[in-house]
Design a protein around this motif. Structure first.
Motif, PDB file in Angstrom:
ATOM      1  N   THR A 185       0.825  -1.198   0.000  1.00  0.00           N
ATOM      2  CA  THR A 185       0.000   0.000   0.000  1.00  0.00           C
ATOM      3  C   THR A 185       0.866   1.257   0.000  1.00  0.00           C
ATOM      4  OG1 THR A 185      -0.004   0.092   2.413  1.00  0.00           O
ATOM      5  CG2 THR A 185      -1.688  -1.302   1.375  1.00  0.00           C
ATOM      6  N   SER A 186       0.257   2.377   0.398  1.00  0.00           N
ATOM      7  CA  SER A 186       0.999   3.630   0.531  1.00  0.00           C
ATOM      8  C   SER A 186       2.105   3.512   1.570  1.00  0.00           C
ATOM      9  CB  SER A 186       0.047   4.765   0.916  1.00  0.00           C
ATOM     10  OG  SER A 186      -0.721   4.405   2.057  1.00  0.00           O
ATOM     11  N   SER A 218       0.054   3.511  -3.586  1.00  0.00           N
ATOM     12  CA  SER A 218      -0.711   4.278  -2.610  1.00  0.00           C
ATOM     13  C   SER A 218      -2.215   4.229  -2.872  1.00  0.00           C
ATOM     14  CB  SER A 218      -0.244   5.736  -2.646  1.00  0.00           C
ATOM     15  OG  SER A 218      -0.889   6.483  -1.659  1.00  0.00           O
ATOM     16  N   GLY A 221      -2.968  -0.735  -3.367  1.00  0.00           N
ATOM     17  CA  GLY A 221      -2.355  -2.030  -3.127  1.00  0.00           C
ATOM     18  C   GLY A 221      -3.430  -3.029  -2.738  1.00  0.00           C
ATOM     19  N   LYS A 222      -4.216  -3.440  -3.723  1.00  0.00           N
ATOM     20  CA  LYS A 222      -5.411  -4.244  -3.461  1.00  0.00           C
ATOM     21  C   LYS A 222      -5.260  -5.713  -3.816  1.00  0.00           C
ATOM     22  CE  LYS A 222      -8.357  -0.198  -4.246  1.00  0.00           C
ATOM     23  NZ  LYS A 222      -9.493   0.360  -5.017  1.00  0.00           N
ATOM     24  N   PHE A 243       0.093  -5.798   2.181  1.00  0.00           N
ATOM     25  CA  PHE A 243      -1.141  -5.177   1.686  1.00  0.00           C
ATOM     26  C   PHE A 243      -2.349  -5.745   2.405  1.00  0.00           C
ATOM     27  CE2 PHE A 243      -1.303  -9.029  -0.843  1.00  0.00           C
ATOM     28  CZ  PHE A 243      -2.641  -9.240  -1.143  1.00  0.00           C
ATOM     29  N   ASN A 246      -5.898  -1.274   1.762  1.00  0.00           N
ATOM     30  CA  ASN A 246      -6.487  -0.604   0.598  1.00  0.00           C
ATOM     31  C   ASN A 246      -7.753  -1.289   0.121  1.00  0.00           C
ATOM     32  OD1 ASN A 246      -3.356   0.437  -0.990  1.00  0.00           O
ATOM     33  ND2 ASN A 246      -4.535   1.363   0.654  1.00  0.00           N
TER      34      ASN A 246
END
Length: 358
Positions: A185-186, A218, A221-222, A243, A246
């Motif tokens: 993710t971010s 960001s 990140g799914k 992750f 998100n």
């Protein structure tokens, strides 16, 4: 050591007398290594983090974020008394929770020691070239130079400036030839470090002399299958999956988490995979159950796979890295600051050291 502040010059301005002593060379020079951007050759030298040939397989937001070269490093050895860069940013920084240095900065380290950061100003635009002198007037001695690229902004490193008669050598090898690949993710991308050398992967890399690839996206990140297949292309010494948050809820995470690991395992049956559950978020103090639900889901997936015989899969609890007693490590209640990233790196360092036999 002498430290200089930024020297920013428009490309149209006449070159100073000092600059005439420099030899300017492209990043493609044979003794200069670009680490952390595994598709750079295929992408014709662009600092993109995903392969352009698969662009249509990625969500638009993921592809756009892949243009931010977080995790990319330019490495070489030189005895030059001066090191300078010519850089170009497509737009000025403008994030709410990261200042100019954190969003767009380009750091220079000598060995493992931070030296200086180049940043654009509010007028950054395509075609505006900045000349940044990181240091000058230093005694002649071979130094290991690492330049960390921006976390949250595209940037072009047009040329590297060294003394005309300076020696240039390849950077020393990493402790392990293959990189550790991080997906997430971010937080993975580097939000909200104060500058690129302070992401937790960068800190880990210096501590363990490890190469790394940062595939944090960001807000995006799914765990989509197309992204998983790109991650699986890489010949990694280990994969770190960071992750969860998100995804909109635990049900959407459940749809992708186990399949993501499955895609990696198809190509890399014996490569170590580290699954990190979400770090602590300030929203949990008000009773939000979302992060704990996601932690529970990840624990179940990892436990089930280990029970089925995957001996190369490990779980790391994010709250062991940054938990409720360490809220000073957060910027906005969610993203780590430099202190938070330092804690994350410290928590992962010994695990990776043992896993990789360092």
């Amino acid at each position: 050591m002498l430290r200089l502040t930024s020297v920013l010059l428009m490309a149209t301005v006449s070159v100073s007398a000092q600059d005439t002593t420099l030899h300017w060379m492209p990043v493609t020079s044979s003794k200069i290594d670009v680490a952390g951007l595994p598709w750079i050759q295929e992408n014709h030298g662009e600092f993109w983090r995903l392969p352009a040939r698969s662009r249509d397989a990625f969500p638009k937001e993921v592809w756009n974020l892949s243009l931010d070269p977080t995790g990319g490093r330019i490495r070489f050895r030189t005895n030059s008394s001066t090191v300078a860069l010519r850089l170009e940013w497509p737009h000025p920084p403008g994030m709410r929770n990261m200042h100019f240095f954190g969003q767009s900065g380009v750091d220079l380290y000598v060995g493992n020691t931070y030296w200086d950061t180049a940043v654009p100003d509010k007028d950054a635009a395509p075609g505006k070239v900045y000349e940044h002198v990181y240091f000058t007037g230093q005694r002649r001695a071979m130094r290991d130079i690492t330049i960390y690229l921006a976390l949250y902004s595209p940037v072009k490193v047009l040329e590297i400036g060294l003394d005309k008669d300076a020696a240039l050598e390849s950077a020393p090898p990493f402790a392990v030839a293959r990189p550790v690949v991080f997906y997430g993710t971010s937080i993975t991308q580097g939000g909200c470090a104060s500058r690129p050398g302070m992401s937790y992967q960068a800190i880990l890399g210096r501590r363990l002399n490890l190469d790394h690839v940062n595939l944090g996206f960001s807000g995006n990140g799914k765990g989509e299958g197309g992204v998983a297949r790109a991650v699986a292309e890489l010949d990694a010494v280990a994969f770190v999956l960071d992750f969860a948050q998100n995804n909109s809820d635990v049900d959407s995470l459940a749809e992708v988490y186990d399949p993501f690991i499955g895609i990696l395992r198809e190509r890399h049956p014996d490569t170590p995979i580290v699954s990190i559950t979400p770090i602590y978020a300030a929203s949990e103090a008000t009773g939000s159950p979302r992060n704990e639900q996601m932690r529970t889901l990840i624990r179940k997936v990892v436990s089930r796979r280990i029970a089925a015989g995957d001996t190369h899969l490990q779980l790391v609890e994010g709250t062991d890295l940054l938990g409720p007693s360490r809220v000073d490590g957060l910027v906005d209640g969610t993203h780590p600051n430099d202190l938070g990233f330092q804690w994350m790196a410290e928590g992962l360092a010994e695990r990776l050291r043992k896993m990789l036999g360092l």
